[in-house]
Design a protein around this motif. Structure first.
Motif, PDB file in Angstrom:
ATOM      1  N   TYR A 165       0.831  -1.198   0.000  1.00 32.08           N
ATOM      2  CA  TYR A 165       0.000   0.000   0.000  1.00 32.08           C
ATOM      3  C   TYR A 165       0.869   1.253   0.000  1.00 32.08           C
ATOM      4  O   TYR A 165       0.589   2.215  -0.719  1.00 32.08           O
ATOM      5  N   LYS A 166       1.946   1.251   0.772  1.00 38.81           N
ATOM      6  CA  LYS A 166       2.841   2.402   0.831  1.00 38.81           C
ATOM      7  C   LYS A 166       3.471   2.662  -0.538  1.00 38.81           C
ATOM      8  O   LYS A 166       3.564   3.807  -0.990  1.00 38.81           O
ATOM      9  N   ARG A 167       3.889   1.581  -1.214  1.00 40.09           N
ATOM     10  CA  ARG A 167       4.544   1.735  -2.517  1.00 40.09           C
ATOM     11  C   ARG A 167       3.563   2.315  -3.541  1.00 40.09           C
ATOM     12  O   ARG A 167       3.912   3.206  -4.324  1.00 40.09           O
ATOM     13  N   ILE A 168       2.314   1.816  -3.511  1.00 41.04           N
ATOM     14  CA  ILE A 168       1.303   2.339  -4.436  1.00 41.04           C
ATOM     15  C   ILE A 168       1.039   3.819  -4.167  1.00 41.04           C
ATOM     16  O   ILE A 168       0.932   4.640  -5.088  1.00 41.04           O
ATOM     17  N   LYS A 169       0.955   4.169  -2.882  1.00 38.09           N
ATOM     18  CA  LYS A 169       0.678   5.560  -2.508  1.00 38.09           C
ATOM     19  C   LYS A 169       1.817   6.471  -2.955  1.00 38.09           C
ATOM     20  O   LYS A 169       1.581   7.576  -3.444  1.00 38.09           O
ATOM     21  N   GLU A 170       3.052   5.998  -2.787  1.00 40.24           N
ATOM     22  CA  GLU A 170       4.207   6.804  -3.199  1.00 40.24           C
ATOM     23  C   GLU A 170       4.246   6.967  -4.718  1.00 40.24           C
ATOM     24  O   GLU A 170       4.595   8.043  -5.221  1.00 40.24           O
ATOM     25  N   ASP A 171       3.867   5.928  -5.438  1.00 39.05           N
ATOM     26  CA  ASP A 171       3.872   6.005  -6.903  1.00 39.05           C
ATOM     27  C   ASP A 171       2.852   7.016  -7.411  1.00 39.05           C
ATOM     28  O   ASP A 171       3.056   7.661  -8.449  1.00 39.05           O
ATOM     29  N   ARG A 172       1.750   7.158  -6.675  1.00 37.74           N
ATOM     30  CA  ARG A 172       0.680   8.069  -7.103  1.00 37.74           C
ATOM     31  C   ARG A 172       0.962   9.511  -6.698  1.00 37.74           C
ATOM     32  O   ARG A 172       0.320  10.424  -7.204  1.00 37.74           O
ATOM     33  N   SER A 173       1.848   9.704  -5.715  1.00 41.94           N
ATOM     34  CA  SER A 173       2.097  11.062  -5.214  1.00 41.94           C
ATOM     35  C   SER A 173       3.086  11.818  -6.097  1.00 41.94           C
ATOM     36  O   SER A 173       3.748  11.264  -6.936  1.00 41.94           O
TER      37      SER A 173
END
Length: 320
Positions: free
Chosen positions: A312-320
């Protein structure tokens, strides 16, 4: 490098931490796994007869770890049911006389009567970094982990603030800050209401072969860090020389922090309570059958939860 330990001895332990940092590579992971059994945990010996209570260690800890401190979002979401209280230290960051999410080390002031005279002692207090840490083994979300060098730490990106780590810690060390962490994204009104924080032995410095900030900053060389066998021998030697006493060698099955005192620990008088740990004898919590059973059940769940949190953290960072 401080003269309180040899470079060779320190590197024996810190190299294992460096291995953890490089552990994202398959070869490094294999090497780390192979070396894990050969590397001793790092143990810190704290001689409280040398401590003058100057708090240099406290401020060095805060400076070294400032980037890890929480920056909460306000207003805080309301919890349903209202079972997990808000804990907000963000407006009291300057507090240094107890453990908080912004103060991972404090000086505990103690007194004792010796031969009819009052003796004052000051004791640096933080996480004991247990050999077999209940906070790691019983965290249902896999947010707490133990490195090969013996330190335990909480991953603030995964922690939901449920406080299980504090409930099972014999010294109630971890402290919660509300308004920060994963729960705000996935369960803002139902999860643990924040993230738990505690000393992580400045793992970022250990990974580079450096000592924790509190040890580097101490002008009295109160603390000595090194491989477990050497530190246990040192602690026993110093205790014998001063007719002193040890704490941490056997508590909770053994910890990676060993205190030396010139007076028995059960004769020390000091304030205990919220954010102020005791120094009483502690039985091995993970030797209890109920906790062993819980750890076996929790392990696969915690592993899956931790994997989800990292994804979840990796997905969130990719979207930011």
């Amino acid at each position: 490098m401080s003269k309180t330990m040899s470079r060779r001895a320190f590197l024996k332990g810190s190299l294992s931490a460096a291995g953890v940092a490089a552990g994202s590579l398959p070869l490094a992971k294999a090497a780390q796994a192979a070396a894990a059994d050969a590397v001793e945990p790092l143990v810190t010996v704290i001689d409280i007869s040398k401590c003058v209570g100057c708090e240099e260690c406290v401020y060095a800890c805060r400076e070294s770890n400032a980037e890890k401190f929480p920056e909460p979002e306000k207003p805080f979401p309301r919890m349903y049911p209202d079972r997990v209280p808000v804990q907000d230290w963000s407006d009291r960051r300057e507090v240094t006389d107890r453990l908080t999410p912004y103060n991972w080390l404090f000086i505990q002031h103690a007194s004792a009567e010796v031969d009819g005279e009052e003796m004052e002692l000051t004791i640096p207090r933080r996480c004991m970094h247990c050999n077999n840490p209940p906070c790691v083994k019983l965290c249902p979300w896999g947010a707490a982990k133990q490195e090969a060098n013996g330190l335990s730490r909480i991953d603030s990106d995964i922690c939901l603030g449920g406080s299980k780590c504090k409930a099972v810690c014999p010294w109630d060390v971890p402290q919660r800050q509300t308004g920060v962490g994963l729960y705000l994204d996935i369960l803002p009104s139902l999860a643990g209401n924040g993230v738990m924080y505690k000393c992580d032995r400045c793992y970022q410095k250990l990974e580079k072969g450096e000592q924790p900030a509190c040890i580097e900053a101490c002008p009295e060389e109160v603390q000595t860090i090194g491989p477990r066998s050497e530190m246990v021998e040192l602690a026993k030697k110093r205790a014998k020389e001063m007719n002193g006493y040890l704490y941490g060698l056997a508590e909770n099955g053994g910890t990676n922090t060993i205190y030396i005192s010139p007076v028995p620990f059960d004769r020390l008088t000091f304030e205990t309570g919220k954010g102020k740990p005791h120094m009483k004898p502690v039985k091995d919590k993970m030797a209890q059958g109920s906790n062993l059973a819980r750890a076996m059940v929790i392990a696969p769940i915690a592993g899956a939860a931790a994997a989800f949190g990292k994804y979840y953290k990796r997905i969130k960072e990719d979207r930011s």
